[in-house]
Scaffold this active site. Structure first.
Site, PDB file in Angstrom:
ATOM      1  N   ARG A   2       2.407  -9.167  10.953  1.00  0.00           N
ATOM      2  CA  ARG A   2       1.889  -7.880  11.426  1.00  0.00           C
ATOM      3  C   ARG A   2       2.574  -7.513  12.735  1.00  0.00           C
ATOM      4  O   ARG A   2       2.526  -8.292  13.697  1.00  0.00           O
ATOM      5  CB  ARG A   2       0.367  -7.959  11.613  1.00  0.00           C
ATOM      6  N   HIS A  41       0.062   0.983  18.228  1.00  0.00           N
ATOM      7  CA  HIS A  41      -0.758  -0.056  18.854  1.00  0.00           C
ATOM      8  C   HIS A  41      -0.765   0.184  20.369  1.00  0.00           C
ATOM      9  O   HIS A  41      -0.023  -0.465  21.106  1.00  0.00           O
ATOM     10  CB  HIS A  41      -0.168  -1.423  18.494  1.00  0.00           C
ATOM     11  N   GLU A  48      -7.243  -0.382  16.674  1.00  0.00           N
ATOM     12  CA  GLU A  48      -8.424  -0.388  17.553  1.00  0.00           C
ATOM     13  C   GLU A  48      -8.634   0.897  18.340  1.00  0.00           C
ATOM     14  O   GLU A  48      -8.743   0.855  19.571  1.00  0.00           O
ATOM     15  CB  GLU A  48      -8.326  -1.538  18.574  1.00  0.00           C
ATOM     16  N   ASN A  94     -10.297  -6.569  13.446  1.00  0.00           N
ATOM     17  CA  ASN A  94      -9.978  -7.514  14.514  1.00  0.00           C
ATOM     18  C   ASN A  94     -11.301  -8.093  15.001  1.00  0.00           C
ATOM     19  O   ASN A  94     -12.271  -7.349  15.187  1.00  0.00           O
ATOM     20  CB  ASN A  94      -9.266  -6.810  15.676  1.00  0.00           C
TER      21      ASN A  94
END
Ligand SMILES: *[C@@H]1O[C@H](CO)[C@@H](O)[C@H](O)[C@H]1NC(C)=O
Ligand SMILES: *[C@@H]1O[C@H](CO)[C@@H](O)[C@H](O)[C@H]1NC(C)=O
Ligand SMILES: *[C@@H]1O[C@H](CO)[C@@H](O)[C@H](O)[C@H]1NC(C)=O
Ligand SMILES: *[C@@H]1O[C@H](CO)[C@@H](O)[C@H](O)[C@H]1NC(C)=O
Length: 520
Positions: free
Chosen positions: A111, A156, A202, A343
């Site tokens: 990933r 990210h 996230e 996560n």
């Protein structure tokens, strides 16, 4: 001759071991059964990373400065070791060596994320930088040639600083178009080989840190949540998250309408989760624990999956929570995810602050749902406490979290996109201690055990990624917080396997072997 004899003995011992592993279950009628692995044959075992935390090469080959470059350069004092990701672990130049480390582990997936400012240095203005495209093409091809499936995060945490300067990034709906543009370019250039995509990493945690506590760029918040020179912690996080949810939907729509039929991949989103255990049996604390979930992962997953915010958020936030227009509801409904990425690192006790007063603390205020997060109840901690103030070792909380997600979002496959253990390096910590990482092994094995229990309970989990392959730049903790299966020496950038690397290798091997024995 002597070598041959020992060779034969080793083979004998090995097959004995295989038998001990595989034939240890005896059914009630006395017939030996193979104990099959919980993990199906297409299960992904991998490690996770992200561009800013790994790549370095911060101004190489036309890459523009992103929000993290600017934030770390302007505020070195905000990073524990006053460092930055300029070099990080230099994966931009060392990815071939890193793929060898993955081959050692026996993982079948990696990933990583795309650096937005490498591919589109000025966003939609100014065009594609083909040096960036070329880097990811070579990385993807190198992974595939070693049997490692790329599992790609489109974004990210990092975005071109220009988007912040020009229109305040995630506070502006324009960011949805910018992200859709990035996504389209990535699907177009990489999608013939990438079969697993996630949009944002996230969004819930990013928004909390960037717009509620203001500790991440763009450092916006208001009192009592944090100490910033601008921002509004009770308004802006909900605008930013709204734009992220719609940006996600836009990217999924583009994939589904333009690429998926031909490229045959799948697409999802990654959220941060924690297990929230009511601190008492009172209804108020149980409701608070539910609110804590709603103000965290449900905040993102409910709109993505059901097209609306959790009712706990609507009740508390009222008009501060943006509404989805009927067209936006349609767009969310037309962009169903193929899976969700989870996560997970920790658990907390939750105490109600809505109907009774609380001490100030993380979670206690309106923007966080009036649900105070605590690591202990009296003298009993939620799990084993560690040197990292937010990491409490509670595998049972992971089991409960997976069951909670399975109940709330039935039938949607999950990948555990991050789980791992951080060692906080103190001045007296030696490299030998860092390599002898029994706590990390204990943590990961406990969480993998909990994962298997949850899967037997019915959680539809398709893969597991350890955070992280290497020690790396851990945001505000700089290089002092080490999550790697491999140790990085930051003066030479040399990678050295920790004991956990061999442990993970053996775990994967054992489960793959058991699977093959059962399949035969
Ligand atoms: C891309 O990067 C190269 C350096 O490798 C640079 O010369 C070029 O101007 C950049 N192009 C764009 C569109 O950013
Ligand atoms: C808030 O930040 C300012 C400027 O960085 C600093 O001078 C002040 O001491 C901080 N206040 C608190 C309460 O931390
Ligand atoms: C969502 O899409 C489905 C078809 O996929 C449709 O039957 C349903 O009415 C839609 N719901 C909304 C709220 O648009
Ligand atoms: C916790 O506190 C209680 C009462 O104060 C005491 O009896 C007990 O031994 C303590 N437990 C631990 C683990 O310290």
């Amino acid at each position: 001759m002597k070598t041959l004899t020992s060779f034969v003995i080793i083979i004998f011992l090995q097959s004995l071991l295989v038998h001990i592993f595989c034939l240890h279950q005896t059914s009630s009628n006395g017939i030996l059964e193979y104990s099959s692995s919980t993990f199906p044959s297409d299960f992904l075992f991998g490690t996770a990373s992200s561009a800013y935390q790994y790549e370095g090469a911060f101004s190489t080959d036309g890459k523009s400065l992103n929000n993290w470059d600017v934030f770390t350069h302007e505020n070195p004092g905000k990073i524990l070791d006053e460092n930055n990701g300029d070099i990080a672990v230099d994966q931009y130049h060392r990815f071939r060596e890193d793929i060898q480390l993955m081959t050692f582990l026996g993982v079948n997936s990696y990933r990583f994320s795309i650096s937005w400012s490498r591919v589109l240095p000025r966003g939609k203005l100014g065009g594609i930088n083909y040096s960036g495209i070329k880097y990811y093409n070579i990385l993807i091809n190198s992974l595939i040639s070693r049997g490692i499936k790329p599992f790609v995060t489109l974004n990210h945490m990092d975005y071109p600083q220009e988007l912040e300067n020009r229109f305040q990034s995630w506070l502006n709906p324009e960011m949805q178009n910018e992200f859709g543009y990035l996504a389209d370019i990535c699907f177009k250039h990489f999608g013939n080989r990438v079969k697993y995509w996630t949009t944002l990493n996230e969004p819930n945690q990013q928004v909390i840190l960037a717009y509620i506590t203001g500790r991440f760029p763009p450092s916006r918040c208001s009192s009592p949540y944090g100490n910033c020179s601008r921002g509004n912690s009770e308004i802006e996080p909900f605008i930013a998250a709204h734009n992220m949810i719609l940006a996600h939907a836009k990217a999924v729509n583009i994939y589904k309408t333009k690429y998926q039929r031909e490229q045959k991949g799948s697409i999802g989103i990654v959220v941060q989760t924690s297990w929230f255990e009511p601190i008492s049996d009172s209804i108020a604390d149980k409701d608070a624990a539910e609110r804590a979930q709603s103000f965290y992962s449900n905040w993102i997953l409910d709109p993505v999956i059901y097209g609306k915010y959790p009712k706990e958020m609507v009740n508390i936030l009222g008009t501060a929570l943006p509404q989805f227009s009927s067209n936006q509801v349609k767009s969310l409904n037309n962009s169903k995810v193929d899976f969700i990425g989870i996560n997970h690192y920790t658990s907390y006790f939750i105490q109600d602050c809505l109907t009774s007063s609380c001490n100030a603390g993380y979670g206690a205020f309106k923007a966080e749902g009036f649900a105070l997060k605590l690591d202990r109840k009296g003298n009993v901690s939620i799990g084993e406490l560690t040197d990292v103030d937010w990491q409490h070792i509670d595998p049972e909380g992971f089991h409960k979290m997976l069951n909670y997600l399975t109940d709330r979002y039935p039938n949607i496959p999950m990948f555990i996109t991050e789980n791992g253990f951080g060692d906080l390096q103190k001045p007296e910590t030696t490299d030998k201690e860092l390599l002898h990482d029994t706590k990390r092994i204990q943590y990961i094995s406990g969480y993998l055990e909990a994962l298997q229990v949850a899967m037997r309970d019915g959680a539809n989990v398709k893969g597991y990624f350890v955070w992280s392959l290497l020690d790396n730049f851990e945001w505000l903790d700089g290089y002092k917080l080490r999550f790697g299966l491999f140790h990085v020496d930051y003066t030479t950038l040399k990678r050295t396997p920790k004991e956990s690397a061999s442990w993970y290798k053996n775990f994967i091997e054992e489960h793959v072997n058991r699977r093959e024995l059962v399949d035969n």
